[in-house]
Design an enzyme around this catalytic site. Structure first.
Site, PDB file in Angstrom:
ATOM      1  N   ASP A 281      62.878  76.406  62.507  1.00 56.41           N
ATOM      2  CA  ASP A 281      62.524  75.502  61.415  1.00 56.41           C
ATOM      3  C   ASP A 281      61.266  75.979  60.689  1.00 56.41           C
ATOM      4  O   ASP A 281      61.216  76.002  59.453  1.00 56.41           O
ATOM      5  CB  ASP A 281      62.326  74.089  61.971  1.00 56.41           C
ATOM      6  CG  ASP A 281      62.719  73.017  60.960  1.00 56.41           C
ATOM      7  OD1 ASP A 281      63.390  73.364  59.972  1.00 56.41           O
ATOM      8  OD2 ASP A 281      62.371  71.846  61.170  1.00 56.41           O
ATOM      9  N   ASP A 343      66.886  67.035  62.730  1.00 61.62           N
ATOM     10  CA  ASP A 343      65.644  66.357  63.107  1.00 61.62           C
ATOM     11  C   ASP A 343      65.915  65.091  63.909  1.00 61.62           C
ATOM     12  O   ASP A 343      64.975  64.495  64.456  1.00 61.62           O
ATOM     13  CB  ASP A 343      64.832  66.011  61.852  1.00 61.62           C
ATOM     14  CG  ASP A 343      64.507  67.244  61.028  1.00 61.62           C
ATOM     15  OD1 ASP A 343      64.308  68.309  61.630  1.00 61.62           O
ATOM     16  OD2 ASP A 343      64.460  67.141  59.787  1.00 61.62           O
TER      17      ASP A 343
END
EC number: 3.4.23.-
Length: 523
Positions: A281, A343
């Site tokens: 990420d 997420d």
């Protein structure tokens, strides 16, 4: 050829949207002395954009104007109109953050609790089914280190392919989302539908695929309804007024389904997955802007949709909520706040593992509650960073440290770190409830010399019995010694009494009947 003689001296021209880029239009107007530029569009209004490296060459404001508004202006004011461009300041935070926070934390909490409870229940007892042909619970998949590595490589490859071939692959992702969301919605609603007493009848015998299993009518109607919801979203996905509600509902169902299906067997596997995706990420958000020609982050560009996309489609793998402020910018292009499914799923798998471990060690869900609260704190930190930096943030940058460190700290504080790290038998099936079946050393009944041999044999076969004792906890050494002494005393009872009174025989017969009753209860 459209530029008038003498240029646009202190004027704001209106030009039609065409084949050339926004940058070419603005650069031509700026060279000819324009003070601004209005681009008239017959299509859906979007903020004008281009490569970030070209922004420094532009010194005049640019805006899009709808074709109907242009005709209205010319009708009421003529060809020469005095005007000014106004760009209001956007608020730093928006109320839609509260909605995203509630949806994300609620999904993680419900999914983690549901997955943990279902997994432990599945290991301790057999699944109950309405009949032998229908399976109620979905199978789970244990994640291994090799699967984690393959998954990350696939994520990187897919993200890069989307960056270069977005217009071609976006429809593939939309189709996959519709299919997966239908399955997830069916999986979440089926336990509630099975509680209804109606629609238990089955379809007639047939040879069609899937239907040859003769599913119940209520489950068939549920499947059709879930597919219909996905199809409705797929058709009206670009309706900004209400399609986002369906997308969020389908996304939450998909996340709950994935949390129930995918299982991390150990905290070691949780740590590996979260750390690898943490690096993934951060790299694609903060490092890739230095590697692309436009200076854009690959992750942000793909998640929000490229500005130069000809399809203007958006990836559906996000929770999206429109801005709730009353900014004039929301009238033209309704902006959304986004939170990716990753997420939610990645920390949610750790929350589910914590709940399973809570149930195993009977810790009153302290791991589950602590990890869920840590996820909420990490999400709040993401929102604060978003407001301060005014740019897209990798949420895992804040969620992974919060959840991992909190889980580690709770295990260390409770002195269960070694068991928490290895899972202590989680990866394998847990044993059945500890029941010990042991023979009891009962005193042998005296043989009646006057009784027939067949009656004596019958009494010897009836009296031996099995004693079932449930272990509610570890037995102390003193209790074990006491039990051993008691058994020894029972085995040393003298059997010198060869003759018994009739009353004693009746008592033995009563005990035999009690033994038979106990055996029937055990059966």
């Amino acid at each position: 050829s459209d530029v008038p003689h003498g240029g646009f001296n202190n004027q704001i021209p209106m030009v039609m949207r065409g084949n050339c880029t926004f940058y070419e239009k603005v650069r031509l107007a700026q060279i000819n002395g324009a003070r601004g530029l209005l681009i008239v569009s017959k299509e859906r209004l979007v903020p004008p954009g281009g490569n970030r490296s070209q922004y420094e060459e532009i010194d005049i404001p640019v805006a899009l104007l709808s074709y109907d508004d242009m005709l209205d202006i010319r009708k009421n004011f003529g060809t020469h109109v005095r005007g000014a461009l106004y760009a209001p300041n956007e608020p730093v935070l928006d109320y839609n953050m509260v909605i995203i926070f509630v949806m994300a934390v609620g999904t993680v909490a419900i999914g983690g609790y549901w997955a943990g409870s279902r997994d432990v229940k599945k290991r301790y007892m057999k699944h109950k089914r309405d009949d032998g042909t229908e399976k109620h619970d979905d199978e789970t998949v244990d994640v291994t280190p090799i699967m984690i590595c393959v998954f990350v490589v696939m994520c990187c490859s897919m993200l890069i392919l989307l960056y270069f071939f977005y217009d071609h692959l976006v429809y593939v992702i939309i189709g996959i989302f519709c299919l997966a969301a239908s399955i997830g919605l069916y999986s979440c609603l089926s336990p509630f539908v099975r509680r209804f007493p109606l629609g238990k009848c089955r379809i007639p015998n047939n040879n069609l695929p899937y239907f040859h299993k003769r599913p119940q009518v209520r489950m068939l109607l549920l499947a059709v309804s879930c597919i219909s919801v996905s199809v409705v979203w797929g058709v009206f996905r670009n309706e900004d007024q209400w399609a986002w509600v369906l997308q969020d509902a389908l996304g939450i169902a998909f996340c709950l389904y994935m949390l129930k299906t995918i299982r991390l067997p150990t905290f070691k596997a949780c740590t590996l997955l979260l750390l690898v995706l943490f690096v993934y990420d951060v790299f694609f958000v903060f490092i890739t802007p230095f590697l692309t020609k436009s200076g854009e982050s690959i992750m942000v560009e793909v998640a929000a949709g490229p500005t130069d996309s000809s399809t203007h489609e958006k990836l559906p793998m996000v929770l999206k909520v429109p801005r709730l402020n009353f900014s004039p910018l929301a009238l033209c292009d309704r902006p959304f706040s986004l939170l990716g499914f990753g997420d939610i799923l990645v920390p949610g798998l750790l929350v589910a593992y914590c709940h399973r471990f809570d149930i195993q060690v009977q810790s009153s869900r302290v791991y589950f509650v602590a990890c869920t609260i840590a996820y909420g704190i990490g999400l709040l930190m993401t929102f604060v960073a978003l407001a301060m930096m005014q740019m897209g943030q990798p949420a895992l940058l804040y969620l992974v440290p919060c959840t991992l460190f909190t889980s580690f700290a709770v295990a260390f504080w409770r002195k269960e770190l070694a068991m928490f790290w290895t899972g202590s038998g989680f990866a394998k099936d847990l044993p059945q409830p500890p029941l010990v079946i042991a023979p009891v050393n009962c005193p042998e009944l005296p043989k009646d010399s006057n009784a027939p041999a067949s009656q004596q044999d019958t009494e010897q076969m009836v009296n031996p019995t099995l004693h079932v004792k449930e272990l509610h906890g570890p037995t102390s050494a003193a209790e074990e010694l006491a039990d051993t002494a008691t058994k020894r005393d029972q085995s040393e009872i003298p059997i010198a009494q060869s003759e018994e009174e009739p009353a004693g025989q009746n008592k033995d017969n009563g005990e035999s009947k009690g033994v038979n009753t106990e055996q029937k209860q055990l059966e």
